[in-house]
Design a protein around this motif. Structure first.
Motif, PDB file in Angstrom:
ATOM      1  N   THR A 265       0.831  -1.205   0.000  1.00  0.00           N
ATOM      2  CA  THR A 265       0.000   0.000   0.000  1.00  0.00           C
ATOM      3  C   THR A 265       0.867   1.257   0.000  1.00  0.00           C
ATOM      4  O   THR A 265       0.606   2.209  -0.738  1.00  0.00           O
ATOM      5  CB  THR A 265      -0.938   0.003   1.230  1.00  0.00           C
ATOM      6  OG1 THR A 265      -1.731  -1.183   1.187  1.00  0.00           O
ATOM      7  CG2 THR A 265      -1.850   1.220   1.236  1.00  0.00           C
ATOM      8  N   ARG A 266       1.904   1.240   0.807  1.00  0.00           N
ATOM      9  CA  ARG A 266       2.805   2.407   0.851  1.00  0.00           C
ATOM     10  C   ARG A 266       3.460   2.630  -0.515  1.00  0.00           C
ATOM     11  O   ARG A 266       3.567   3.776  -0.982  1.00  0.00           O
ATOM     12  CB  ARG A 266       3.855   2.228   1.950  1.00  0.00           C
ATOM     13  CG  ARG A 266       3.259   2.260   3.350  1.00  0.00           C
ATOM     14  CD  ARG A 266       4.315   2.378   4.450  1.00  0.00           C
ATOM     15  NE  ARG A 266       5.078   1.168   4.677  1.00  0.00           N
ATOM     16  CZ  ARG A 266       4.818   0.258   5.626  1.00  0.00           C
ATOM     17  NH1 ARG A 266       3.778   0.416   6.430  1.00  0.00           N
ATOM     18  NH2 ARG A 266       5.597  -0.796   5.778  1.00  0.00           N
TER      19      ARG A 266
ATOM     20  N   ILE B  25       0.826   4.169  -2.836  1.00  0.00           N
ATOM     21  CA  ILE B  25       0.554   5.572  -2.508  1.00  0.00           C
ATOM     22  C   ILE B  25       1.673   6.465  -3.057  1.00  0.00           C
ATOM     23  O   ILE B  25       1.420   7.514  -3.668  1.00  0.00           O
ATOM     24  CB  ILE B  25       0.399   5.721  -0.960  1.00  0.00           C
ATOM     25  CG1 ILE B  25      -0.864   5.000  -0.475  1.00  0.00           C
ATOM     26  CG2 ILE B  25       0.419   7.181  -0.533  1.00  0.00           C
ATOM     27  CD1 ILE B  25      -2.144   5.443  -1.153  1.00  0.00           C
ATOM     28  N   THR B  26       2.902   6.025  -2.862  1.00  0.00           N
ATOM     29  CA  THR B  26       4.041   6.795  -3.364  1.00  0.00           C
ATOM     30  C   THR B  26       4.027   6.859  -4.888  1.00  0.00           C
ATOM     31  O   THR B  26       4.237   7.923  -5.477  1.00  0.00           O
ATOM     32  CB  THR B  26       5.347   6.145  -2.843  1.00  0.00           C
ATOM     33  OG1 THR B  26       5.240   6.003  -1.415  1.00  0.00           O
ATOM     34  CG2 THR B  26       6.563   6.997  -3.175  1.00  0.00           C
TER      35      THR B  26
ATOM     36  N   LEU C 159       1.392  10.490  -4.088  1.00  0.00           N
ATOM     37  CA  LEU C 159       0.857  10.948  -2.801  1.00  0.00           C
ATOM     38  C   LEU C 159       1.914  10.744  -1.720  1.00  0.00           C
ATOM     39  O   LEU C 159       2.886  10.016  -1.897  1.00  0.00           O
ATOM     40  CB  LEU C 159      -0.413  10.147  -2.448  1.00  0.00           C
ATOM     41  CG  LEU C 159      -1.594  10.319  -3.421  1.00  0.00           C
ATOM     42  CD1 LEU C 159      -2.657   9.246  -3.157  1.00  0.00           C
ATOM     43  CD2 LEU C 159      -2.207  11.716  -3.279  1.00  0.00           C
ATOM     44  N   LYS C 160       1.679  11.382  -0.586  1.00  0.00           N
ATOM     45  CA  LYS C 160       2.653  11.282   0.517  1.00  0.00           C
ATOM     46  C   LYS C 160       2.055  10.585   1.721  1.00  0.00           C
ATOM     47  O   LYS C 160       0.870  10.710   2.007  1.00  0.00           O
ATOM     48  CB  LYS C 160       3.117  12.687   0.910  1.00  0.00           C
ATOM     49  CG  LYS C 160       4.105  13.258  -0.064  1.00  0.00           C
ATOM     50  CD  LYS C 160       4.780  14.509   0.505  1.00  0.00           C
ATOM     51  CE  LYS C 160       5.691  15.114  -0.555  1.00  0.00           C
ATOM     52  NZ  LYS C 160       5.310  16.513  -0.863  1.00  0.00           N
ATOM     53  N   LEU C 161       2.919   9.886   2.443  1.00  0.00           N
ATOM     54  CA  LEU C 161       2.508   9.239   3.693  1.00  0.00           C
ATOM     55  C   LEU C 161       2.590  10.246   4.825  1.00  0.00           C
ATOM     56  O   LEU C 161       3.497  11.076   4.872  1.00  0.00           O
ATOM     57  CB  LEU C 161       3.432   8.048   3.992  1.00  0.00           C
ATOM     58  CG  LEU C 161       3.446   6.958   2.906  1.00  0.00           C
ATOM     59  CD1 LEU C 161       4.583   5.982   3.158  1.00  0.00           C
ATOM     60  CD2 LEU C 161       2.109   6.228   2.882  1.00  0.00           C
TER      61      LEU C 161
ATOM     62  N   THR D 251      -2.718   2.680   6.583  1.00  0.00           N
ATOM     63  CA  THR D 251      -1.861   3.641   5.892  1.00  0.00           C
ATOM     64  C   THR D 251      -2.559   4.993   5.915  1.00  0.00           C
ATOM     65  O   THR D 251      -3.744   5.082   5.584  1.00  0.00           O
ATOM     66  CB  THR D 251      -1.581   3.188   4.450  1.00  0.00           C
ATOM     67  OG1 THR D 251      -0.880   1.943   4.511  1.00  0.00           O
ATOM     68  CG2 THR D 251      -0.735   4.208   3.706  1.00  0.00           C
TER      69      THR D 251
ATOM     70  N   ILE E 101      -2.597   8.782   4.534  1.00  0.00           N
ATOM     71  CA  ILE E 101      -2.185   9.491   3.325  1.00  0.00           C
ATOM     72  C   ILE E 101      -2.438  10.978   3.508  1.00  0.00           C
ATOM     73  O   ILE E 101      -3.505  11.373   3.975  1.00  0.00           O
ATOM     74  CB  ILE E 101      -3.014   8.974   2.117  1.00  0.00           C
ATOM     75  CG1 ILE E 101      -2.900   7.446   2.014  1.00  0.00           C
ATOM     76  CG2 ILE E 101      -2.610   9.670   0.813  1.00  0.00           C
ATOM     77  CD1 ILE E 101      -4.122   6.777   1.394  1.00  0.00           C
TER      78      ILE E 101
ATOM     79  N   ILE F 168      -6.039  14.398   5.989  1.00  0.00           N
ATOM     80  CA  ILE F 168      -5.480  13.065   5.745  1.00  0.00           C
ATOM     81  C   ILE F 168      -6.601  12.079   5.403  1.00  0.00           C
ATOM     82  O   ILE F 168      -7.770  12.326   5.700  1.00  0.00           O
ATOM     83  CB  ILE F 168      -4.702  12.514   6.974  1.00  0.00           C
ATOM     84  CG1 ILE F 168      -5.590  12.523   8.241  1.00  0.00           C
ATOM     85  CG2 ILE F 168      -3.411  13.292   7.210  1.00  0.00           C
ATOM     86  CD1 ILE F 168      -4.974  11.839   9.460  1.00  0.00           C
TER      87      ILE F 168
END
Lengths: 377, 377
Positions: free
Chosen positions: B273-274, B277-278, B282-284, B294, B296, B330
């Motif tokens: 998932t991370r 997202i990257t 997108l940013k964590l 997760t 976001i 978020i």
């Protein structure tokens, strides 16, 4: 044998309520969930017969009782406890844990606490902050005269706090008219739900005491936190949201029946059961029996606990034994909630058969005929 | 659209567990119910990775947190609070309600509390009775280094109390090896159940503190009362017995998968998932992300809350918004419990589609391809 539940909590739950519990779980902060909580709180007001908010706690009934103590009393403050059974003793346990200065009005198991004794205790103790009482003393089958207590307490500055966990819905209980300040009930008795939710109504008089009590050492049961969320139909902590949605359905059923009809149905079942028990040559344990359950004295020469086991094993009927010192001495037969006279008739038939087998002298059919006679009257 | 739940509690529940909840209600003091509670307590020991008893409370997780405070600390006693999010703040609320003398080690939302800060606080405060920490800070997606905290606290007379409500099962948490004295979890996160039950493990070191604490003002959450009933596989108060029987089934599922496989599955889902997202640009939000969910960062120019509403309305996926000040800032995507990689893949696909519609620049498939790449690796 078909298993049939006649314990005074948990009690049978309607199928549609159970099926609701099998639905996929949803998030607890949604418009849908808020609407469900709103409906539950509104319908609880109807069942409690109150205009005051009824707070929904995720806990056993004892958690609600703790809320009625920890929010009200600062350590060392005076409370009058009316006790004549195990649930009065539960109040005592909670009150002691929170350091109450206790005035105890105690009567033997099987009897009710005479309102006159409360009157005298209040006169002797004008600094009493709250009185703790029990609507249905389920350990003995006694119903207390909460209406009379209310009249006495209302004339003082004390609060009347009632454990109505196993009585509310099965017996008349008018929170506002009877001037009950904090009324504590639970999901798993006459409200036709599994255990897991407790309900607490709070009067204006009680809110004043709660809000001026700065000594509260409570967080989860801090009623002010719940009050602050009521307007949004929300709870301060994650509630047992699937139980709330299921309780909604059982409350709708009560609404549809009508509270007066609910009380009348329970009164009829209880009256017919008492007639049956007497006709079978058995004795009632409670001096002031209530309509939620019937408590029967085990006759001499009969092993009470063994009889209940045989009854369950052979016929599937699950009644409750006495608790603590009363184990083996009494049988407790619940007729509350999702239960109708024909269910109870079956239980009495099975009890007759079991007693006959154990050698107890009894005319077969005496109990069920007496029951039927009351139904027909 | 099919409704699909991706909130970090409640989480989806397996069908067989839900169906158990639709079965007729039974009495709570029977051999069958005791066997169920025994199995649940034994399987919880396995999930907690502890030899100590795990107590089952009928309440939200917050009730378990209250137990970890009210049983341990007398008013005025010193506690160190490690907080970097809303759930650290929940500890603060409970600790304040019980009159703790608080030493607060606070870090901004999104970061984790460095173990070195705990070390310094403990050195400065040798009279600390307990340290309160959070495994999965679900408000930010951060996972705390409980293992490191354990090494520091074990060398002192203080207790380490951990809120693992939303982390336990989804991320590695070894109660005994990490020297956690009181570990609090709940049913509705990785343990695949509706809300309503809280679980509390207690070490020998913690029992000594609890048993010597005479200032306890608690009844419902008095852990000594629960401990006294464990040998009989019973509870001091009527438990939510249908929830216990259902939890039994979800725990059996965890047993069958094996705890290491459970951790590995969650680690794989979280890592993929991370990566997705990257890859989506997108940013964590979390500096030290955990494997339960997760979090976001909503990209600039996008309305975070409106996007979540569109995502649910159009595609049925329910993610969680930020809480309090983080609302709209978020998105919180849970991948814990009854959830596999293909479920998460669908959620990422729906999120991509929703972002594309809102005008966010994104190569269609970037996220799901990155997710798939991690699965294949």
């Amino acid at each position: 044998m078909k298993p049939r539940l006649f314990t005074p909590g948990p009690t049978p739950v309607p199928e549609e309520t159970l099926l609701e519990l099998a639905k996929p779980v949803t998030y607890h902060r949604t418009a849908e969930q808020k609407a469900a909580l709103n409906e539950v709180m509104e319908d609880l007001k109807y069942v409690f017969q109150t205009k005051n908010p009824v707070i929904v706690l995720t806990s056993s009934g004892t958690g609600g009782m703790e809320a009625a103590v920890s929010n009200v009393l600062a350590p060392g403050q005076k409370a009058i406890l009316l006790t004549a059974g195990r649930w009065g003793e539960r109040w005592r346990g909670v009150l002691k844990a929170f350091g109450a200065n206790l005035v105890i009005v105690e009567q033997p198991y099987g009897s009710a606490v005479d309102p006159q004794l409360l009157k005298e205790a209040l006169e002797k103790n004008p600094d009493t902050v709250a009185v703790y009482a029990t609507l249905s003393e389920t350990s003995t089958g006694v119903g207390h005269d909460i209406e009379a207590y209310g009249k006495i307490v209302a004339g003082t500055k004390a609060l009347l706090c009632v454990d109505s966990i196993s009585g509310l819905g099965a017996m008349v209980c008018k929170t506002d008219e009877w001037q009950i300040d904090i009324n504590v009930s639970g999901s798993q008795k006459a409200l036709m739900m599994p255990p897991g939710l407790a309900y607490v109504s709070v009067s204006d008089k009680a809110w004043k005491v709660i809000e001026s009590n700065t000594a509260t050492r409570s967080f989860y049961f801090d009623l002010k936190r719940y009050k602050a969320k009521i307007a949004e139909n929300d709870t301060p902590f994650t509630p047992a949201n699937t139980l709330i949605k299921a309780q909604r359905l059982s409350l709708k059923r009560i609404r549809a029946e009508g509270i007066e009809n609910l009380w009348a149905r329970h009164a009829k079942m209880a009256e017919a059961t008492r007639a049956a028990i007497t006709a079978m040559g058995l004795k009632l344990f409670a001096q002031r029996p209530n309509n939620a359950l019937t408590v029967i004295v085990v006759p001499e020469g009969i092993d009470g606990s063994a009889t209940l086991k045989a009854l369950e094993k052979q016929y599937g009927y699950k009644l409750a034994d006495g608790q603590d010192n009363l184990k083996g001495q009494i049988w407790r037969l619940s007729h509350m909630g999702w239960c109708d006279p024909f269910d109870v008739l079956g239980a009495l038939s099975a009890l007759e058969l079991t007693l006959l087998k154990s050698g107890f002298k009894l005319e077969p059919g005496a109990g069920v005929a007496a029951f039927q006679k009351k139904l027909a009257s």
